[in-house]
Enzyme design. Sequence first.
Site, PDB file in Angstrom:
ATOM      1  N   ASP A 299      33.033  -2.214  37.382  1.00 27.98           N
ATOM      2  CA  ASP A 299      33.531  -2.745  38.394  1.00 27.98           C
ATOM      3  C   ASP A 299      34.727  -3.738  37.736  1.00 27.98           C
ATOM      4  OD1 ASP A 299      34.718  -3.284  40.717  1.00 27.98           O
ATOM      5  OD2 ASP A 299      33.097  -4.621  41.556  1.00 27.98           O
ATOM      6  N   GLY A 318      36.764 -10.503  42.442  1.00 26.05           N
ATOM      7  CA  GLY A 318      36.683  -9.655  41.232  1.00 26.05           C
ATOM      8  C   GLY A 318      36.676 -10.259  39.880  1.00 26.05           C
TER       9      GLY A 318
END
Length: 421
Positions: A299, A318
């Site tokens: 990710d 993120g």
Amino acid sequence: MSEILITGARILGGEPQDLLIRDGRFADPAGADDPERVDADGLIALPGLVDTHCHLREPGREDAETIATGTRAAARGGFTAVLAMANTNPVTDTAEAARHIREVAAETASAEVFPVGAVTRSLAGQELAELGLMARAGVRVFSDDGHCVADPLLMRRALEYVRAFDGVIAQHAQDPRLAGSGACCHEGEISGRLGLGGWPAAAESVIVARDVELARLTRSRVHVCHVSTAESVDIIRWAKQRGVRVTAEVTPHHLLLTTDEVVGYDPTFKVNPPLRPDEHVTALREGLADGTIDCVGTDHAPHAAQDKDHAFGDAAFGMLGLEAALGVVLETMVSTGRLDWAQLVERMAYAPARIAGLTAQGRPLEVGGPANLVLVDPDRRRVVDRADSASLSRNNPYHGRDLPDPVELTMWRGQVTWSRR
């Protein structure tokens, strides 16, 4: 005829062997004819790693990352293939958009790039994207990552559609009502104390439970992105015991970091799904060890400074992941005895390739196979410095941590894409 002879490498940690690469493929070392030599004494040779989940930001946000810089970061981390998520601008929801990414990658990439197609048009969750046309263009994995396919009927239709070509729907499991727009931290004592919007574990597990039932109904394949809760692990284990076609990934940061990191309001640690308490981290490690969780997906989510440098609640979700992934797995899984080298390769190369249908990736280091490999030094460590990165972005959650730094050399198609030498 180009030849490289790697001498003394311990394949998967076994006895030292020589590896001959000729014209991009492994060949019989006995047939070497004055090759270039690489001394791998003391190093372990692994197949090139495969990442089921990264964000390369191109097209649309080349200030945060490009296919060129993102795949250089991948090579630095030992990856020779990555699946690029669809939340680009424009969204990868057409065959033309998928082909464009492949064309750019063919010119600029340091690893194989496989575009992930969107499940729904513009990631809006209203109608299916061009799944069939994207499949004809070579796409086999579809995801609205960053958004949940929340409509159960739409999810059922997507699963039914991709079954025809053995595709897979990769779900971002987040109930939009339970974890709405303000959710940014695991719901618990810390979120309450800090005044941050709570993201309850149930917001993930209720979608996982629903989707494994839909996969059982449709006899199709569902892949759970970035599993983060103990309850999700339990559901996936239950489903697998009953023959449901479900696979799952865990990120390096969910294997190592906990909710405690957010106490200082550092937006680097804002991620979706959020970091969880210790009991969830333990369950994730156990799930990866016993195969309930099939693989590691980084990710990798680079962000430009103007998107991260905000108050915690306003910052982008993120973290960077590609360069540190192998080191984190060594730290949390191998050094603790949960995985050996062969099992690590299963979780970081073979299983990801199988899930995505990448027949030329994630293969053993055998004569005739493509020369995708990584040489690792199992003993090297370093204090991570966010400035020392191939990525354009600096939202590195491992900055200042002492972690394994194992990658010595990465080779893709017989070409060295990263080397410490």
